[in-house]
Scaffold this active site. Structure first.
Site, mmCIF file in Angstrom:
data_model
loop_
_atom_site.group_PDB
_atom_site.id
_atom_site.type_symbol
_atom_site.label_atom_id
_atom_site.label_comp_id
_atom_site.label_asym_id
_atom_site.label_seq_id
_atom_site.Cartn_x
_atom_site.Cartn_y
_atom_site.Cartn_z
ATOM 1 N N GLY A 66 52.524 159.101 51.688
ATOM 2 C CA GLY A 66 52.386 157.568 51.207
ATOM 3 C C GLY A 66 51.616 157.020 52.150
ATOM 4 N N ASN A 108 48.442 156.190 52.835
ATOM 5 C CA ASN A 108 47.626 155.792 52.666
ATOM 6 C C ASN A 108 48.175 154.548 51.336
ATOM 7 O OD1 ASN A 108 44.414 156.605 53.517
ATOM 8 N ND2 ASN A 108 45.849 158.310 52.520
ATOM 9 N N ASN A 150 40.253 156.755 43.760
ATOM 10 C CA ASN A 150 40.502 157.884 44.424
ATOM 11 C C ASN A 150 39.925 158.832 46.784
ATOM 12 O OD1 ASN A 150 42.212 160.442 44.932
ATOM 13 N ND2 ASN A 150 40.404 161.810 44.663
ATOM 14 N N HIS A 185 39.531 160.857 48.520
ATOM 15 C CA HIS A 185 39.803 162.732 49.310
ATOM 16 C C HIS A 185 39.495 162.776 50.375
ATOM 17 C CE1 HIS A 185 39.251 166.543 47.966
ATOM 18 N NE2 HIS A 185 38.018 166.788 48.898
#
Ligand code: GAR
Length: 363
Positions: A12, A14, A103, A105
Site C-alpha cells: 500500500g 502507492n 493502473n 505497473h
C-alpha cells in the site's frame, strides 16, 4: 471535489502516497479504499489515515461486481486507481468506469506486462534480460491486461549489481512521483462525474499533463534544491479509536464483505493532527523561481555591498589611528557609520518594497 477510490492488495505504499498527495486539498480526495485481501498491510495504513476501507472476498469481485459498483456509486466515486491490486477487475466495472480506471505497473509497458507479471517478478525479469533501463507506467484499464492507453511513464536506470529489491525501490520512487500526476491529469481531463467514452479517455491521455499542485514549502524546497520530505502522519494523531474497534467487531455485511472504520480526513470538527500534511498541498501556488534570483540580487546590492564598504572603512579606522592620522581615523569612522546606516536602510526598504512589488507582478 472529485472522489477517487483506490483498489489495493498489498503493502500500500502507492495508496498511502496518493492519499498524502490529495487528501486535505480541495479538488481530489481518496474517499474509499477497496481490497480483496482482508489482512493486507494497506488495510491498516488506510485505517491510520482515516480512509474508509472495505474488504470484498474474491468471490464477490468475480461473481457479484454489482456490489462493488453500488459501493463505488454510493461514495460518488469518479475515478479508480489500482495500486498494487492483484485481483481481476470485472468487465462490468471496467465498462461502467470506462476510461476512468487507472493502473500503475512497475515497468515500461508494453514491455514486461501481462498476466502474472507483477511486483518483484517484473523486476527480476528486467534484470535477467539485462535491460539498461526500466520504469513505471500508468495506463487506463481496459479488458486486456496492461494494454490500455498509456497515461504517463517514467524511466529509471538499471544499475550494475541491481537486485529485484534494489530496482523495485528505485521504481517505487518513480511511481510516487508519477501516479499522483497521472491521476490529476485524468481527473482534470474528464471532469467530475463525467461519463466518458473510450475516445474521450484517449483524449485525456493525450492531453498535456497538469503538474500536481504543490504547497509553498514544496516550491521553496524545489527552488533551493533541497528535499521537503514531510514525515508520515503520526500514529498518535487523534483518532476515533473506539469507533474502529466497534466497526471491526461488526459481522460481515450481507454480500460477504466487511466494513472497516471510517472517519473523514482530517476528522470532522477536530484539528488535523500535529505534523500531518496540511491542505496547502492542493491550493498553494508555486513560488516563481525568479523571486529567488531577485531576492539574492537585491540582498547583494542593498545589504552585502554597503556592508562590505562599511567593513573596509572600519578596518581603516585603527590603521589610520596607529599611523597617527587621527583626523583620517575619524573620517573613516564616520564613513563606516554612514555605510552601516545605508546598508541597514537599503536592506529594510528593499525587502519591504520587494515583497509587495513581486506579489503585484512587477518583478
Ligand atoms: C507497485 O510497484 C505497482 O507498480 C505494482 O505493485 C506494486 C505495489 O506496491 N503493480 C503491479 O505489479 C501490477 N501489475 P505498493 O503496494 O507498495 O503500492
Amino acid at each position: 471535489m472529485t472522489n477517487i477510490a483506490v483498489f489495493a492488495s498489498g503493502t500500500g505504499s502507492n495508496a498511502v502516497n496518493i492519499v498524502k498527495s490529495f487528501n486535505g486539498g480541495s479538488r481530489i480526495r481518496v474517499a474509499l479504499c477497496l481490497t480483496d485481501k482482508e489482512d493486507a498491510p494497506v488495510v491498516q495504513k488506510m485505517k491510520d489515515m482515516c480512509i474508509e476501507t472495505q474488504y470484498f472476498p474474491r468471490s464477490v469481485w468475480r461473481e457479484n461486481p454489482d456490489v462493488i459498483l453500488e459501493t463505488l456509486r454510493s461514495h460518488d466515486i469518479s475515478l479508480i486507481a489500482l495500486a498494487g491490486f492483484l485481483c481481476f477487475v470485472d468487465d462490468r466495472i471496467v465498462t461502467a468506469y470506462e476510461g476512468r480506471i487507472l493502473n500503475i505497473h512497475p515497468s515500461l509497458l508494453p514491455a514486461y506486462g501481462g498476466k502474472g507479471m507483477h511486483g518483484k517478478k517484473v523486476h527480476q525479469a528486467v534484470i535477467e534480460a539485462g535491460e539498461p533501463k526500466s520504469g513505471a507506467t500508468v495506463h487506463v484499464v481496459t479488458d486486456t491486461i496492461d494494454m490500455g492507453p498509456i497515461v504517463m511513464q517514467k524511466e529509471v536506470p538499471v544499475l550494475p549489481g541491481d537486485t529485484a529489491e534494489s530496482l523495485e525501490a528505485r521504481v517505487h520512487e518513480a511511481e510516487y512521483e508519477l501516479y499522483p500526476n497521472a491521476i490529476a491529469k485524468v481527473v482534470k481531463s474528464i471532469g467530475k462525474n463525467a461519463e466518458v467514452s473510450g475516445e474521450e479517455a484517449q483524449d485525456a491521455v493525450n492531453a498535456e499533463p497538469p503538474a500536481v499542485p504543490r504547497s509553498v514549502d514544496d516550491a521553496w524546497a524545489e527552488a533551493l534544491g533541497v528535499s521537503n520530505n514531510v514525515p508520515p502522519v503520526p500514529q498518535s494523531a487523534p483518532q476515533p479509536a473506539p469507533q474502529y474497534s466497534q466497526q471491526y467487531s461488526q459481522q460481515p455485511q450481507p454480500g460477504g464483505y466487511q466494513q472497516f472504520g471510517y472517519q473523514p480526513w482530517p476528522p470532522t470538527g477536530s484539528p488535523a493532527p500535529a505534523g500531518a500534511r496540511q491542505s496547502a498541498l492542493q491550493t498553494a501556488e508555486p513560488m516563481p523561481p525568479t523571486w529567488l534570483v531577485w531576492s539574492i540580487v537585491i540582498t547583494i546590492l542593498c545589504c552585502f555591498i554597503p556592508g562590505l564598504v562599511a567593513i573596509i572603512y572600519s578596518s581603516k579606522v585603527s590603521s589610520k589611528y596607529f599611523a597617527g592620522d587621527i583626523e583620517g581615523a575619524k573620517r573613516s569612522s564616520r564613513n563606516a557609520e554612514i555605510w552601516i546606516i545605508i546598508s541597514f536602510v537599503l536592506g529594510v526598504v528593499s525587502n519591504t518594497l520587494y515583497i509587495p512589488l513581486s506579489i503585484a507582478g512587477l518583478f
